[in-house]
Structure formats: C-alpha cells, structure tokens
Design a protein around this motif. Structure first.
Motif, mmCIF file in Angstrom:
data_model
loop_
_atom_site.group_PDB
_atom_site.id
_atom_site.type_symbol
_atom_site.label_atom_id
_atom_site.label_comp_id
_atom_site.label_asym_id
_atom_site.label_seq_id
_atom_site.Cartn_x
_atom_site.Cartn_y
_atom_site.Cartn_z
ATOM 1 N N LEU B 255 0.828 -1.209 0.000
ATOM 2 C CA LEU B 255 0.000 0.000 0.000
ATOM 3 C C LEU B 255 0.859 1.254 0.000
ATOM 4 O O LEU B 255 0.553 2.217 -0.690
ATOM 5 C CB LEU B 255 -0.914 0.003 1.234
ATOM 6 N N ALA B 257 3.681 1.637 -1.271
ATOM 7 C CA ALA B 257 4.448 1.789 -2.513
ATOM 8 C C ALA B 257 3.621 2.372 -3.648
ATOM 9 O O ALA B 257 4.171 2.795 -4.657
ATOM 10 C CB ALA B 257 5.023 0.442 -2.944
ATOM 11 N N VAL B 258 2.285 2.400 -3.496
ATOM 12 C CA VAL B 258 1.443 2.939 -4.566
ATOM 13 C C VAL B 258 1.717 4.434 -4.671
ATOM 14 O O VAL B 258 1.605 5.156 -3.689
ATOM 15 C CB VAL B 258 -0.044 2.708 -4.258
ATOM 16 N N PRO B 259 2.128 4.916 -5.844
ATOM 17 C CA PRO B 259 2.436 6.342 -5.954
ATOM 18 C C PRO B 259 1.190 7.198 -5.732
ATOM 19 O O PRO B 259 0.093 6.843 -6.176
ATOM 20 C CB PRO B 259 2.952 6.506 -7.381
ATOM 21 N N GLU B 260 1.384 8.279 -5.053
ATOM 22 C CA GLU B 260 0.269 9.149 -4.678
ATOM 23 C C GLU B 260 0.087 10.246 -5.723
ATOM 24 O O GLU B 260 1.053 10.919 -6.103
ATOM 25 C CB GLU B 260 0.582 9.756 -3.308
ATOM 26 N N ASP B 262 -1.873 13.021 -5.490
ATOM 27 C CA ASP B 262 -1.952 14.369 -4.940
ATOM 28 C C ASP B 262 -0.575 14.791 -4.409
ATOM 29 O O ASP B 262 -0.064 14.195 -3.470
ATOM 30 C CB ASP B 262 -2.976 14.385 -3.796
ATOM 31 N N ASP B 264 0.415 17.048 -2.527
ATOM 32 C CA ASP B 264 0.491 17.403 -1.116
ATOM 33 C C ASP B 264 0.534 16.184 -0.222
ATOM 34 O O ASP B 264 1.041 16.230 0.893
ATOM 35 C CB ASP B 264 -0.708 18.272 -0.715
ATOM 36 N N VAL B 266 2.051 13.388 -1.045
ATOM 37 C CA VAL B 266 3.235 12.585 -1.327
ATOM 38 C C VAL B 266 4.124 12.459 -0.103
ATOM 39 O O VAL B 266 4.558 11.381 0.275
ATOM 40 C CB VAL B 266 4.045 13.165 -2.517
ATOM 41 N N ARG B 269 2.524 10.534 3.671
ATOM 42 C CA ARG B 269 2.249 9.138 3.989
ATOM 43 C C ARG B 269 3.467 8.429 4.539
ATOM 44 O O ARG B 269 4.605 8.785 4.219
ATOM 45 C CB ARG B 269 1.773 8.418 2.729
ATOM 46 N N ARG B 271 6.256 5.886 4.537
ATOM 47 C CA ARG B 271 6.901 5.215 3.408
ATOM 48 C C ARG B 271 7.625 3.980 3.897
ATOM 49 O O ARG B 271 8.478 4.046 4.764
ATOM 50 C CB ARG B 271 7.918 6.135 2.759
#
Lengths: 341, 322, 330
Positions: B255, B257-260, B262, B264, B266, B269, B271
């Motif tokens: 979860l 690793a899923v690129p964000e 938005d 803001d 980034v 979350r 990591r």
C-alpha cells in the motif's frame, strides 16, 4: 537567462502509406539542471517520439523534425549526426521501459556499461570495468564485482532497470530521459527505482525528463508536468498547478477517472468517454472535442479551430490549450471537478 | 457463508529445468496450499506482484489448469479433477476474462461468432435466437449491436475487452474470474471497463474474482481482498479493513508503494521501502516466504511458516502482525 | 553443459540406430533379391544358394541386422570356419555387390573429394553471402541492395544441374580457363586440386550464398529494430560498433545454425554437384549404388550421411550455447 534545455516549436512527422502523420506538433518546453519534467500522455500522444528527438535519434530515419532543441545553447536538431553522437551518453542519455529488451542479450551487463563509458572517456578496458562496478554499486546492485559479469537475463526486472540507470549515468550526463522507467515493474520495485532516481538526481544535479502515463509516478517525482494529447501539449505547469488545479477537460477526466486509495470506493469512476484518437485521423479543431463534455458551452469553435496554448491568467506559467474561457473553466472545476477529486 | 466457490489447500507446482542427467527436475511452486471462499454475488480481489501466483490461481479455479493438490468446490460440486468433458456443463456458470484483449479473441471470427461461442459450445439455444441474444449482450456491454458482423481488429483495446466481457456474460455465469482485465488498457479507458464490470456484477448478481496488481483498481471493485505473495495468501480482509488497517507487513508495504497522485499527500504518507526483488518460486525462502524482505523478521520466521489466522476481522499469515 | 552434451550424444546414437534399422529393413524387404543381384550375369540356382549363405541371407532379418550392427562396432567374419572365411574388421559395413570391395573402404576413398567440395564451397559462400547480406542491410533500399537482392533471388531459384553445366560450357569448353572438374589429391597436386574443384565450388557457392545473403540481410534488419540497438545509439556508439558489435552479433545465431546443417548435409554427399561434374565423392558413390541396386553401398552411404547430419546437429547446438549465454547458462 537561458535554461539548460530549451525546446522550441518542435514538430515531428512521419511519412506513411496513409499520408503524413504529425506525431508531435509545435511543442515548446524547457528544463533546468536538477529539475524533473514529467511528460504525461496515453499511447500515441507523441511523448516517446519527443524524447527520441531530444537525443537526435530520429536522424537517419524518415522522420521530419523541425524546430529547435537547445541543450546548453547548442541546437541538437541543426547538428550533424556525428556531432550529436558525441553528446549522446555524455551530455544526455536515456533509459527505457523494457530493460530486458533494451540490453543486448549476448553481452554481460558490465561489458555494456563499460562500453558506454569507453566511448566518451580515454581509459583502459580495466578502468572502464572498474567504473562499471562502481556504477552498479552506486545503483544498489549487491556484490557488484560478481554481478558485473552476469548477462542481463540473470538479473531480476528491478536489477535490470538499475543496470540501465548505471549505464545511462556512467558518464555523468546533465540530462536523463526516462521513458516509462517503472511501467514494467512491480509496485514495490517501482518505488525503489523512483527513490533511486530521486537520490541520483540530487547527487549529480541531473535534469530528468520522465515520460509516463502514470499520474502517481509524476506526482512523486516531477517538478513540472506537460500533458500531451494527440501530439500536442495541452497543459503545462508545475506539478501542483496541473494535478491540483487542472485546467484542461482531459486533465479533469484523467484525474477523476483513475482509481485511488482514498475517497469513496463505491462511487463509480468518472470515466472519459470514447477512445484516444489515432494519429492517422486526428479530429478537426481541438483533438479532444469528441470526448469532451463541455463542447456545448463553447459551440462550434471546438470542432473547427485548434485552440492556442495560452497562460491561464496574464503572466502565469500555467498554460492550457482550451477554448473555454478562464472564468468558465474555474466555475466547472469548482462545481464539477473538485468534488470528485 | 453461502459460497459459490470454496478452495482448500490449492496447490500448483510446475515442472522446471533439469540440472543434471539423473538429477531431480526443479519445481516451480506457483501456488502453494491456498484456501479461500467466494460468496454468491461477491466480488473478491486477488492482488500481488508478478510471480505471486494470482493468475495461476485464476486458471486453477476455472480449471484451465490441473491442480497438483487441494480441492475446488464450485456451487457445491467438487470440480478439482473433472475432465474437460465433465467441465463443459459447468463452464456455463464459470467464466474467465483475460488480460490481453488482442490475444484472447480469434481474429478470424466476427464479433457475433465470438460472443455466440458459449451457446454453440454449450449446445444452448437462447430464447429468441442466438443473434438476438448476442445483440442484447453487445448492448449490455456498451457496444453497438449493429457491429455484430465486424472483426476484432476493427475495435479499439477497450472495445475488445468489452467483447470478451460480452462472451463471458453470454450464459449468465454465477462466477467470473477477471484476470487483469484493465491493465493492458490506456488510463482513460480503464475507468470505463471497471465501471462496466461493477455495474454488471450488481445488475446480474455475479460473483467475481478480480485479479490485479494494482491495489487502487481492486479497491474500486472488490468487497473483499486477498493479498498473495510467492504462492501464498498472506492476508484476506474486507476492503475497508485491508486498506485502512493492513495487518501483514507485506500488505502495508504494498500500500505504501502505490504512488500518490496528490502532490500534497506525497510527503505525508508513511513510506515503507522493501529491499530487493521477489525471490524465485523455484527455491522460496524457508518458513515465512516474505521474511527475506521483511523488516520485522525474527528467527522464528525462518523456521516456521505462519498459518493464516483470524485476527479481528482479518485473516493474516504472519508471526508478528500489526 | 556436460550433461547436456552426453544426453545429445546418446540421443544421436539412438537416432542413428533407428535410421540404420529402417534403411536396413527397407532394402532387405525389397522384392529385389540381393543374392541374385550380387550373382552377376552368369548365374545358376546353385550359385545363388551359395551366395545367399555367404551373405548370411538365409538368416532371419533381426539376426542379419544384429550382425550388421555388430560388424560396425567390432567387425564380423563371414563363412566362419570354412576355407573361404572372410574377416571384415570394424567398422564393417559389408561388401559391395558390384566391386566386392569393403563398403568402409569405398566410403574412405570417396570422403576426401566430398569434403573438398563441402569445405571449399562453404568458405566461398559464407564470404559472399555474409558480405553481400551485410552490405544490403546497411544500404537498405539503395540500388546496391536492390541489385544484390535481385541477383540473390535469381540465383536462389536456379538449379545446380543448370548453372553447373552452363558454367562448365563457358569456362571449360569455350574459354578453356579451367580443366574438366575432377578430383586430385590436394596433398600431392594442390594446384590441380584447386583448379579441378573451382567449378563445383563456384556453382555451389553461387546458389547457397544467395540464401545466406537473404538470411543475413533479413536477420540484420530485424535486429536493427531491436530495443538494444536503440540503446547502443543512445549511448553514443559509432555506426561501425553498432553494426558489427551489436547488430551482426545479434543476427549471427540463426545463420550459424543453418550453416552447420548445410555443411553436415553436404559432407554426406553433394549428390547433384558430384553427379553433374562427375566427381568421385560420396554423392556419386551413392547415386551409382542406387542405379546398380548395390544394397550394402546404399545402406552404408545413408548411414554415413545420417551420421554427419547428427554430428552437425550436435555441433550446431554446442555453437548455439557458445553464442547465446541464455542457452549456455541454463
């Protein structure tokens, strides 16, 4: 002040049996050292063709390239093939989506990295091999002095892409073009590669052009975004501009249609109707108009004339190619798009 | 639970290379003893990275592959070792949609022939005639019924995937296995197909096994999600629990690793970066297969394989769940 | 790799065994009676019976085949115990009905001529085929390409018995630049050997280089479209390096495969070439044997050429492994 990379009015067309295909039409953008530009688009939008032109790789093919591609003030497009060749790998280099196909199956990984270093540096073969080991170590390959003699098929997918990066960066280029570098990789490996590119960029102050269809990947890596559709730039601005306050209906559609990890999963996705056009028969006027929900608000202009790429407001660096006026776009974004984000 | 599919201890080992003249052949442990159930009308997601065995699981449950061990119960019948002929009547209720809409449609058949093939193979004559029913199906999946006589190459990727869906729907199946149905499509087309599948699932009350590597896509489709790693299920939970409160370290890492999208969000979350790649399924790590990439691994992880146990509303296979 | 080699050699042996059994079976089942054939024109029933016994034709077929195979490996003795006892040392393939010479000796005598044709022609056709193919691929679409591929297409559609006779007519009969083709020992008369072999070489090379030219051109053009060639360009490599180190290296594997099989086939007898130019090689030996129904010689030559083809196959696989690390490392 001129930027490190400046592309002015770049157009690329290919003669085909069905007539001349305009793969890229009048693109302009620029990039500074240490920054990342994300070029985003779907298949056939012209993003890969653009990147090949920056390396001068269309020279010697049937493609017709016009416009300027200035790297440190030198126009790649006006230079002879042999002069551009000396810059490839040294000043600008490239990594590709499918690292397995992009590496020669019959030569060791070390040989291929050393080869890239040897072309541009007057060193012995053993020094070049040492450089290859050093680069493999730098991109996080374990036991590099052993793995340097492996063939590409003995590497895993993630390691192959690392080896490609090692090869591309072996001569410390100022510009790296990454064409869908993580598309073929698993998410956890994709995250590693994105981190690696980011670290290397900080270390070497490289300018990166990242070509992708994945808005998440650009959001995590890029400073600026150029959104392409059917060979044209349709929106250009900072990551925040384009992803948080998109101005083009195609950008709205993309942002509201992609599934995310946040928001209500039960709500159906706001899909863009229709399919991306083929470059052989691009719709008249704005190429996106057959799929656009807001054509009614503009009228016939959408299908008859191509909108210009203009600043969102006077003096703004956020550019958009759309017939809707600023006030109408803001109203639509506020009432219809923002709630879905 | 009123289940349509019940899988227990399902295992598939493929023969690999032989290294010496009289030596043993390698065994690729593609799927290794997995168990799960699918309720009638339920959409379950199967996620994981390449080599985790999710596609093999899909092919085993539709009996396109012969299981090495374990049992598969479909609609109350044991179908684990049924022959092709014995499977034929059951296929009406158990369909599969493939990833590649270019390779899975016969280029020399018209759309009408392709969509009608389940009727022909099953020996079924639909009410009102085959042609009428095929045209209805085309309309249901959002294609022009008048394109009945066209060939697959005349359609775009998204439309071809719709043809595959129409074919799968023809006999009103009770379970559809969708193997990466949108990953070959352009971004702007993916949402169309996800919406369509979701509508069909609700409208016809079809159970789905939705196989994908993209966690965000699965989240928009499945009510329950199973996460696979190297041939094992490491976690099964209902959607909201799995995405908001993952218990297996791998699920957590996946979860994160899923690129964000938005910008803001980034930085905000947590990591988690896994090191290395997925190990080779020919020679998987002992004990817990995830331990070589896990930041929580202890000695016990190498010596014993954790069982899939109930923790709260989730089932997790981990010695040190969150 | 070693295991692989052992496995290939064993399976090659099995194939050879099957080939020999089939050939043996076919010829001894034929309505033609070997005893009568070997008996000649002045023949009596009595003589036939005697020959039948000498040739051990009065035994069952499996026994005959068993002794035949034994003869290949350890030799055999005909008419054991009788004054006419005949020892045939291994590898024994029997005796020719026509000349009564041991088949093994015949094969030994004829091999040098065939090998001369095969090796000489193959060097020539590799040189011509590869270079014209490479030039065509690099100058694709230009007149050089069109000319060379036009010639190749024409050459590939011609036949040895046509080209061979035309060339012989021109160079031997009209211009008298070359002697009539034949075979002299290269050890004793190297110049004569080369002159006499020139026409067979040119003829074979003319036809085969056309195929190699087209193969090389197609292979290189395919490889030029590979991603790794684009990578090589993106690295800034020069054209020469890209074309030879990357493109040709990628395209060479299938060419090596075809070459190995062609050479193996030719070593078993360049049948038509030898027949056309009347060269005493294995091909000529087998055509003569067929027209005379000389069964031991036919069987011997078939097994011998099968042997070459099997060896060539194994060598090609080894070469493949040497050329392709993916094969080698598995």
């Amino acid at each position: 002040m001129s930027k490190f990379l400046e592309v002015n009015n770049l157009s690329i067309s290919f003669p085909t049996e069905d007539g001349v295909v305009k793969a890229v039409d009048n693109m302009s953008f620029s990039l500074e050292k240490g920054k990342t530009l994300g070029i985003v688009g779907e298949s056939g939008s012209g993003k890969s063709v653009t990147s090949l032109a920056i390396l001068g790789l269309h020279k010697g093919s049937t493609a017709e390239v016009s416009g300027e591609i200035l790297i440190d003030g030198q126009d790649i497009n006006a230079m002879a093939e042999n002069d551009v060749r000396l810059l490839r790998g040294k000043v600008m280099s490239m990594i590709f989506q499918d690292a397995l196909a992009a590496l020669h199956p019959y030569y060791t990984v070390g040989n291929q990295i050393a080869e890239a270093y040897l072309v541009h540096n007057k060193v012995s073969k053993s020094e070049a091999k040492k450089r290859a080991i050093e680069m493999l170590d730098r991109v996080g390959i374990p036991e590099p002095q052993k793995r340097v003699d492996d063939y590409p098929h003995q590497f895993s997918g993630g390691m192959r892409q690392r080896a490609m990066i090692a090869m591309a960066l072996s001569c410390n280029p100022s510009l790296l073009i990454a064409d869908e570098p993580t598309t073929a990789l698993d998410v956890t490996v994709q995250a590693q590669i994105i981190d690696l590119l980011r670290d290397l960029q900080k270390e070497f102050n490289t300018a990166i052009i990242l070509i992708t269809h994945d808005l998440g990947v650009v959001s995590e890596t890029a400073d600026d975004i150029l959104l392409m559709y059917a060979g044209k730039a349709i929106e250009y601005g900072t990551v925040r501009d384009v992803l948080q306050k998109p101005q083009h209906p195609y950008g709205w559609g993309l942002l509201t249609s992609i599934p995310r990890l946040t928001g209500d999963p039960e709500k159906s996705l706001a899909a863009i109707p229709g399919t991306p056009p083929s470059l052989i028969s691009v719709p008249s006027g704005c190429a996106f108009h057959p799929r656009c929900s807001y054509v009614k608000q503009v009228g016939t202009a959408c299908s008859s004339s191509i909108p210009d790429l203009l600043p969102v407001s006077a003096g703004a660096h956020h550019l958009v190619r759309c017939h809707l006026d600023t006030a109408a776009r803001e109203e639509i974004f506020r009432s219809q798009v923002a709630p879905k984000l | 639970m009123n289940s349509i599919l019940k899988v227990e201890g399902l295992t598939k080992h493929f023969p690999g290379n032989k290294h010496s003249l009289f030596g043993k052949r390698d065994v690729v442990q593609a799927v290794d003893g997995i168990s799960f159930e699918v309720a009638k009308g339920e959409a379950i997601g199967l996620v994981g990275e390449s080599g985790c065995g999710k596609s093999t699981t899909g092919r085993l449950t539709t009996r396109l592959l012969e299981p090495t061990a374990g049992t598969i119960q479909f609609d109350g019948n044991d179908i684990t070792h049924l022959s092709n002929a014995q499977m034929r009547p059951i296929r009406a209720d158990l369909q599969i949609i493939f990833q590649d809409p270019y390779a899975s449609l016969n280029p020399r058949h018209t759309v009408g022939t392709i969509v009608a093939s389940p009727f022909r193979i099953g020996g079924v004559e639909p009410e009102g005639g085959t042609k009428k029913r095929v045209q209805e199906l085309l309309e249901i999946v959002g294609l022009n019924p008048e394109h009945y006589n066209r060939y697959p190459h005349e359609f775009s990727g998204g439309q071809r995937q719709r043809i595959g869906i129409a074919r799968a729907l023809a006999l009103r199946p009770k379970l559809i296995v969708a193997d990466e149905p949108v990953s070959a499509l352009d971004v702007s087309i993916q949402a169309q197909v996800i919406n369509l599948l979701k509508d069909l699932q609700k409208q016809f009350d079809i159970a789905f096994i939705f196989i994908a590597h993209d966690l965000a896509v699965v989240r928009h489709f499945a009510q329950r999600v199973a996460v696979m790693y190297l041939g094992n299920i490491v976690e099964i939970a209902d959607r909201d629990t799995l995405y908001s409160n993952p218990k297996h370290p791998y699920t957590k890492a996946l979860l994160s690793a899923v690129p964000e999208v938005d910008p803001d969000a980034v930085g905000s979350r947590e990591r988690i970066r896994l090191t290395g790649d997925v190990p080779n399924p020919i020679n998987p790590p002992s004990g817990c297969r995830f331990r070589t990439r896990c930041w929580k691994a202890q000695d016990i992880c190498a010596s014993s394989a954790p069982a899939l146990l109930q923790i709260g509303t989730s089932q997790v296979a981990c010695h040190f769940p969150e | 790799m070693f295991n692989y080699l052992v496995r290939r050699i064993l399976s090659g042996g099995v194939v050879l065994g099957i080939v020999s059994a089939i050939v043996f079976g076919i010829f001894y089942i034929l309505p033609a009676d070997p005893a009568r054939l070997s008996c000649g024109k002045t023949c009596s029933e009595e003589l036939i019976l005697k020959i039948r016994h000498t040739l051990e034709l009065d035994q069952t077929l499996p026994v005959q085949y068993g002794r035949y195979v034994k003869g290949i490996f350890v030799g055999r003795t005909y008419l054991k115990g009788s004054p006419a006892e005949l020892k045939c040392s291994a590898p024994c393939l029997g005796y020719s009905f026509q000349t009564n010479q041991p088949v093994t000796q015949l094969l030994k005598d004829r091999l040098p001529a065939t090998a001369s044709i095969a090796f000489g022609a193959s060097i020539l056709w590799l040189l011509i085929g590869l270079s014209s193919g490479i030039i065509s691929a690099l100058r694709r679409g230009t007149w050089v390409d069109k000319l060379s591929q036009g010639v190749a297409l024409g050459a590939a559609s011609l036949q040895i018995y046509f080209v061979g006779l035309v060339l012989q007519f021109i160079f031997v009969n009209k211009l008298a630049w070359l002697p009539t083709p034949g075979y002299s020992s290269p050890l004793h008369y190297p110049l004569d050997w080369a002159k006499q072999m020139a026409l067979p070489w040119i003829t074979l090379a003319f036809l085969l280089s056309a195929i190699y030219s087209r193969l090389t051109r197609a292979g290189m053009i395919e490889i030029m479209g590979e991603d790794y060639v684009r990578t090589a360009r993106a690295k800034g490599l020069g054209n020469r390096t890209i074309q030879f180190k990357h493109v040709l290296r990628g395209a060479i594997t299938p060419i090596v495969t075809v070459f190995g099989l062609d050479l193996g086939g030719l070593l078993g007898g360049a049948v038509i070439t030898e027949y056309v130019f009347n060269i005493p090689g294995l091909g000529k030996l087998s055509t003569d044997a067929v027209s005379n129904l000389d069964l031991p010689v036919i069987t011997g030559t078939v097994i011998f050429s099968a042997f070459f083809i099997i060896v060539a196959n194994i060598l090609v696989d080894l070469l493949y492994a040497a050329l392709d690390p993916k094969v080698r490392i598995q």
